[in-house]
Design a protein around this motif. Structure first.
Motif, PDB file in Angstrom:
ATOM      1  N   UNK A 158       0.825  -1.208   0.000  1.00 31.14           N
ATOM      2  CA  UNK A 158       0.000   0.000   0.000  1.00 31.14           C
ATOM      3  C   UNK A 158       0.857   1.256   0.000  1.00 31.14           C
ATOM      4  N   UNK A 159       1.961   1.229   0.761  1.00 30.71           N
ATOM      5  CA  UNK A 159       2.873   2.370   0.781  1.00 30.71           C
ATOM      6  C   UNK A 159       3.504   2.590  -0.594  1.00 30.71           C
ATOM      7  N   UNK A 160       3.868   1.489  -1.257  1.00 29.75           N
ATOM      8  CA  UNK A 160       4.422   1.594  -2.606  1.00 29.75           C
ATOM      9  C   UNK A 160       3.392   2.185  -3.566  1.00 29.75           C
ATOM     10  N   UNK A 161       2.144   1.754  -3.421  1.00 30.99           N
ATOM     11  CA  UNK A 161       1.077   2.286  -4.273  1.00 30.99           C
ATOM     12  C   UNK A 161       0.864   3.772  -4.015  1.00 30.99           C
ATOM     13  N   UNK A 162       1.097   4.190  -2.771  1.00 27.36           N
ATOM     14  CA  UNK A 162       0.936   5.603  -2.424  1.00 27.36           C
ATOM     15  C   UNK A 162       2.017   6.461  -3.076  1.00 27.36           C
ATOM     16  N   UNK A 163       3.204   5.876  -3.251  1.00 25.47           N
ATOM     17  CA  UNK A 163       4.339   6.645  -3.749  1.00 25.47           C
ATOM     18  C   UNK A 163       4.529   6.536  -5.258  1.00 25.47           C
ATOM     19  N   UNK A 164       4.073   5.444  -5.853  1.00 23.74           N
ATOM     20  CA  UNK A 164       4.291   5.210  -7.277  1.00 23.74           C
ATOM     21  C   UNK A 164       3.124   5.690  -8.116  1.00 23.74           C
ATOM     22  N   UNK A 279      -5.222   4.346  -0.404  1.00 25.83           N
ATOM     23  CA  UNK A 279      -3.962   3.832   0.117  1.00 25.83           C
ATOM     24  C   UNK A 279      -3.750   4.247   1.573  1.00 25.83           C
ATOM     25  N   UNK A 280      -4.107   5.474   1.912  1.00 20.00           N
ATOM     26  CA  UNK A 280      -3.934   5.947   3.285  1.00 20.00           C
ATOM     27  C   UNK A 280      -4.802   5.155   4.262  1.00 20.00           C
ATOM     28  N   UNK A 281      -6.061   4.917   3.895  1.00 16.24           N
ATOM     29  CA  UNK A 281      -6.963   4.157   4.765  1.00 16.24           C
ATOM     30  C   UNK A 281      -6.445   2.735   4.952  1.00 16.24           C
ATOM     31  N   UNK A 282      -6.063   2.091   3.849  1.00 13.85           N
ATOM     32  CA  UNK A 282      -5.552   0.727   3.921  1.00 13.85           C
ATOM     33  C   UNK A 282      -4.254   0.663   4.720  1.00 13.85           C
ATOM     34  N   UNK A 283      -3.428   1.683   4.586  1.00 15.93           N
ATOM     35  CA  UNK A 283      -2.145   1.716   5.289  1.00 15.93           C
ATOM     36  C   UNK A 283      -2.350   1.728   6.802  1.00 15.93           C
ATOM     37  N   UNK A 284      -3.297   2.540   7.266  1.00 20.41           N
ATOM     38  CA  UNK A 284      -3.595   2.603   8.698  1.00 20.41           C
ATOM     39  C   UNK A 284      -4.068   1.244   9.202  1.00 20.41           C
ATOM     40  N   UNK A 285      -4.975   0.619   8.437  1.00 25.66           N
ATOM     41  CA  UNK A 285      -5.526  -0.672   8.853  1.00 25.66           C
ATOM     42  C   UNK A 285      -4.449  -1.752   8.904  1.00 25.66           C
ATOM     43  N   UNK A 286      -3.576  -1.778   7.908  1.00 25.01           N
ATOM     44  CA  UNK A 286      -2.602  -2.861   7.823  1.00 25.01           C
ATOM     45  C   UNK A 286      -1.426  -2.670   8.767  1.00 25.01           C
ATOM     46  N   UNK A 287      -1.114  -1.431   9.119  1.00 26.39           N
ATOM     47  CA  UNK A 287      -0.104  -1.216  10.158  1.00 26.39           C
ATOM     48  C   UNK A 287      -0.614  -1.777  11.484  1.00 26.39           C
ATOM     49  N   UNK A 288      -1.878  -1.511  11.776  1.00 26.22           N
ATOM     50  CA  UNK A 288      -2.485  -2.073  12.986  1.00 26.22           C
ATOM     51  C   UNK A 288      -2.505  -3.585  12.952  1.00 26.22           C
ATOM     52  N   UNK A 289      -2.817  -4.163  11.782  1.00 26.82           N
ATOM     53  CA  UNK A 289      -2.852  -5.619  11.645  1.00 26.82           C
ATOM     54  C   UNK A 289      -1.473  -6.230  11.854  1.00 26.82           C
ATOM     55  N   UNK A 290      -0.445  -5.561  11.338  1.00 30.89           N
ATOM     56  CA  UNK A 290       0.916  -6.069  11.502  1.00 30.89           C
ATOM     57  C   UNK A 290       1.315  -6.079  12.972  1.00 30.89           C
ATOM     58  N   UNK A 291       0.989  -5.009  13.682  1.00 37.03           N
ATOM     59  CA  UNK A 291       1.311  -4.927  15.108  1.00 37.03           C
ATOM     60  C   UNK A 291       0.607  -6.034  15.882  1.00 37.03           C
ATOM     61  N   UNK A 292      -0.684  -6.232  15.597  1.00 40.49           N
ATOM     62  CA  UNK A 292      -1.451  -7.221  16.352  1.00 40.49           C
ATOM     63  C   UNK A 292      -0.983  -8.642  16.078  1.00 40.49           C
ATOM     64  N   UNK A 293      -0.671  -8.964  14.814  1.00 38.01           N
ATOM     65  CA  UNK A 293      -0.316 -10.337  14.468  1.00 38.01           C
ATOM     66  C   UNK A 293       1.118 -10.697  14.821  1.00 38.01           C
ATOM     67  N   UNK A 294       2.032  -9.738  14.714  1.00 38.33           N
ATOM     68  CA  UNK A 294       3.442 -10.022  14.989  1.00 38.33           C
ATOM     69  C   UNK A 294       3.770  -9.891  16.473  1.00 38.33           C
TER      70      UNK A 294
END
Length: 442
Positions: A158-164, A279-294
């Motif tokens: 998502x971050x790559x999609x935001x920048x590219x 991309x911004x909305x998805x980025x917020x959600x997936x950062x939270x998901x990464x924290x919770x799962x890892x």
């Protein structure tokens, strides 16, 4: 975690594969709208095309996921993992070349067909690989790390999609997808193959009636490698826990597919969101998901149990959709996306519960059957939510509630939550233990 060397190569493969697949998500809505309804912010045809693609891909996955899981039990995880990785390259290369209307429809056809295998194939085989190499006591942590890797791929993609730019997104995604396939073939070591898996019953059950039910399906050759409905029925009725987990997986997938089918079109129509906002909305959600799962799952999972984390994730999904459906400001989707720290707890905990209900030779087929059930939910979901979304975003809506379809998505998660509160986890004895008991009695 044991066997970290082998698992690290698996995680890198899954990460690269998902980065390539997920990088295009924020851009595909704009590409679809530009090809189908250029210059418009609302387009029922685009919604229906997306829903139809999900339904057909899901229908194919109902058959393909149990087949892939079953064959990976017999012929090795690495061999079968090659198939979805290679197929995932084709659609990305098409849009990397051009994004005209003709190329879009070529992408649409190939994506629909290949998604039958790629949509859950990599995850299905990765789950079997983890179950082969990680002890039962540590599987909840391992499955949490796998989900965290996927969430991290969401973040990076998502971050790559935001920048590219849109052109660069599909080009980079195609290259990363190719690298994932090559990396897996070079570095990943196969697990011990269960060469007799296709001649085993789908599930070794303890009661005589259930055992008789499954004995008829002992011999299965490659051509008949798809588990029959009778085999799947035996698997589902093996325990109340397994049946409940399968039902929860269905409603969880029903909600996830509904979210994918209509949320971005809702945000585009309601708040005129574009690629960067998605991309911004998805980025917020997936950062939270990464924290919770890892972090959250490995630490608290073994302590409070999969059932509690599962219920927490399902209820977070309902709250997320409730707040989005009544959003009065463009900032609300950003705030509700923060619930991703809990929302993505559901899937890995379902997988961990399922893994503990079957023997070692049945990990692939069990996970494949559950993914087949979730794929069936992916068939039904767009048939429900795509027309509903198109109706309530149009001027002919029966009443003014643009987020009504989003609220209905949340209700699917709420049903799963109520089911999860009734679950009582009963550890299933492994095939080896049952076999040893039978031998001792003999």
């Amino acid at each position: 975690m044991e066997n970290w060397g082998s698992l690290s190569h698996l995680f890198i493969t899954v990460f690269l594969s998902n980065v390539a697949a997920l990088m295009v998500n924020p851009a595909i809505t704009d590409v679809t709208m530009a090809a189908v309804c250029p210059g418009k912010d609302e387009c029922s045809l685009a919604i229906y095309l997306t829903g139809f693609q999900q339904a057909i891909a899901g229908l194919g996955s109902v058959v393909m996921m149990p087949l892939i899981g079953n064959l990976s039990d017999a012929y090795g995880r690495k061999t079968l993992l090659t198939v979805p990785l290679l197929l995932s390259i084709i659609p990305l290369v098409i849009l990397a070349w051009k994004r005209t209307t003709t190329f879009f429809y070529a992408y649409y056809v190939f994506k629909t067909l290949t998604a039958m295998v790629t949509q859950g194939g990599v995850v299905c085989i990765a789950l079997g690989y983890l179950a082969d190499t990680v002890s039962e006591a540590k599987r909840v942590s391992a499955f949490g790390v796998l989900s965290g890797v996927i969430s991290a791929a969401y973040v990076c993609g998502t971050l790559a999609a935001r920048l590219l730019s849109t052109t660069q997104i599909f080009q980079v995604a195609a290259v990363v997808s190719i690298v994932a396939a090559v990396y897996m073939r070079v570095f990943l070591k196969d697990t011990t193959r269960h060469t007799d898996a296709l001649e085993q019953p789908i599930l070794k059950l303890e009661t005589e009636s259930n055992q008789a039910c499954c004995e008829s399906s002992k011999k299965v050759d490659f051509i008949k490698g798809i588990p029959s409905p009778k085999d799947i029925f035996c698997l589902l009725k093996s325990s109340i826990t397994f049946s409940l987990a399968a039902s929860i997986a269905f409603f969880n997938s029903l909600a996830e597919a509904g979210l994918e089918a209509c949320l971005q079109y809702f945000l585009k129509a309601r708040f005129h969101f574009m690629k960067d906002q998605f991309a911004d909305v998805l980025l917020i959600a997936y950062i939270g998901a990464t924290i919770s799962n890892v972090i959250f799952m490995p630490i608290f999972g073994p302590v409070i149990g999969e059932e509690v984390l599962l219920s927490l994730g399902l209820f977070a999904g309902f709250l997320n959709m409730f707040f989005d459906s009544i959003a009065w400001s463009a900032w609300v989707p950003y705030a509700s996306a923060a619930l991703g720290v809990f929302l993505f707890l559901a899937t890995p905990n379902i997988r961990s519960i399922i893994s503990k209900q079957v023997g070692d030779n049945e990990q692939g087929v069990a996970q494949g059957c559950i993914l087949g059930i979730t794929a069936f939910a992916n068939v039904i979901s767009p048939l429900i939510f795509s027309p509903l979304s198109a109706l309530f975003l149009s001027e002919t809506a029966p009443f003014h509630f643009p987020g009504f379809s989003i609220l209905c998505v949340g209700l699917a998660w709420l049903i799963g939550f109520f089911l999860s509160t009734t679950m009582k986890f009963i550890p299933h004895r492994s095939r080896e233990k049952v076999g040893n008991k039978d031998s001792a009695e003999a």
